[in-house]
Design an enzyme around this catalytic site. Structure first.
Site: not given
Ligand SMILES: C[C@H](O)CC(=O)C(=O)O
Ligand SMILES: [Mn+2]
Length: 347
Positions: A14-15, A18, A168, A197, A199, A288
């Site tokens: 899903r991520d 991108h 994010s 979550h 990054h 983001y």
């Protein structure tokens, strides 16, 4: 902490969308999800990178529909459950119905961290259907821990049984994660789980996840080999190794997930997922993560450095959903640069 069970949630499909410009093939979806299932991954997210209904000019058209991906993956799972992400305004109640009919067990309703009130209809509907319903507060570095808790309480009042603090931009340092997760843990009822979550733009994905667990998070997101927006998500195979060394339980076979990373995910990457200067800028400037490829594309088109674009996006406080502003900003910056060059040439 020893023997504590932590539920890991895979974001590669899903991520990771991108970083693949939403072009993962059905064959790749099946190969990765079945290998993750065999490695013991309990929960796997499958949708467009921007969630159900993300297929659009603003976010990018995927190789296949959400429904096709979900129908390809879910029947092949032996133990793993599948989640779907939904951003109100992009996804609708019809998408929730579709996802449930496909066999999704978990629906994660994502809003910008100050906009939980737009999630009422979607969270309430998901909870009414009996789905594991998660409120996912994005760009959580932009507000205080107390303000985040107020937004989380709204989502819980709508029916969410789990709340995520979502970094994010990959901006947070462990101290901030500790503060935010403990504020959520102490301020929400015990039966509401907390998730994190991360990054990896400042290489903090693993350290931040460990801080989140120590502060009371029960669910942690990550991606195999980090496949995800920006410098990617918390690399799951590394996190599993660290958690096992700490004596925690994940139910995941470390060597199997290492092999998924090496044999399936790395060969799928369009370019290496790493902390290059642009991904690092995301983390440093609090931008983001999914803006990365948009800024790189604008650099190619308009000759303005992606780093400069990202810094300006950070200065303006842009948030998810403002992808169309990136091209607009690059055009303005290109014009300003041309004017400045002419002025300096004419003395
Ligand atoms: C739609 C975003 O990609 C959700 C997410 O993974 C994040 O905010 O991070
Ligand atoms: Mn993400």
């Amino acid at each position: 902490m020893t023997n504590k069970f932590v539920k890991l949630h895979d974001m590669s499909l899903r991520d990771g969308m991108h970083s693949k410009r939403h072009q993962i093939s059905i064959e790749q979806m099946i190969a990765v999800s079945t290998a993750l299932d065999a490695a013991g991954m309990p929960l796997i997210e499958v949708t467009h990178g921007d969630g159900l209904g993300g297929a659009s000019v603003n976010y990018g058209f995927p190789a296949h529909s959400d429904e096709d991906y979900l129908n390809a993956v879910i029947p092949k799972m032996t133990q793993a459950k599948v989640s779907a992400l939904l951003l109100p305004g992009i996804g609708t109640v019809d998408h929730i119905r579709m996802a449930q009919a496909c066999g999704v067990s978990t629906l994660r309703v994502a809003t910008h961290c100050t906009e939980a009130d737009v999630s009422q209809q979607h969270i309430a509907y998901s909870a009414k259907l009996g789905l594991d319903t998660v409120g996912f507060l994005m760009m959580a570095h932009m507000i205080s821990a107390e303000a985040l808790l107020e937004q989380a309480k709204l989502m819980v009042s709508y029916g969410a049984n789990c709340i995520y603090c979502t970094d994010s931009a990959g901006f947070m340092l462990p101290e901030e994660v500790t503060e935010k997760i403990s504020t959520l843990r102490n301020g929400l009822p015990d039966n509401v789980e907390i998730g994190f979550h991360g990054h990896h733009n400042l290489a903090m994905g693993v350290a931040n996840s460990v801080a989140a667990i120590n502060a009371g998070a029960a669910r942690i997101d990550g991606s195999v080999a980090g496949l995800g927006a920006g410098a990617g998500n918390t690399p799951l195979e590394v996190l599993v190794a660290v958690l096992h060394r700490m004596g925690m339980k994940t139910g995941i076979d470390l060597y199997k997930i290492m092999d998924v990373a090496e044999d399936l995910i790395v060969p799928m990457m369009d370019s290496p997922i790493r902390i290059d200067r642009d991904a690092l800028t995301l983390g440093y400037a609090g931008v983001y993560s999914s803006f990365l490829l948009f800024a790189k594309r604008a650099e190619q088109r308009y000759g303005v450095s992606a780093r400069d674009i990202l810094v300006e996006l950070g200065r303006r406080g842009t948030v998810g959903g403002q992808e169309d502003m990136i091209e607009d900003l690059a055009l303005t910056m290109a014009k300003e640069n041309a004017t400045a060059e002419t002025a300096s040439a004419t003395g």
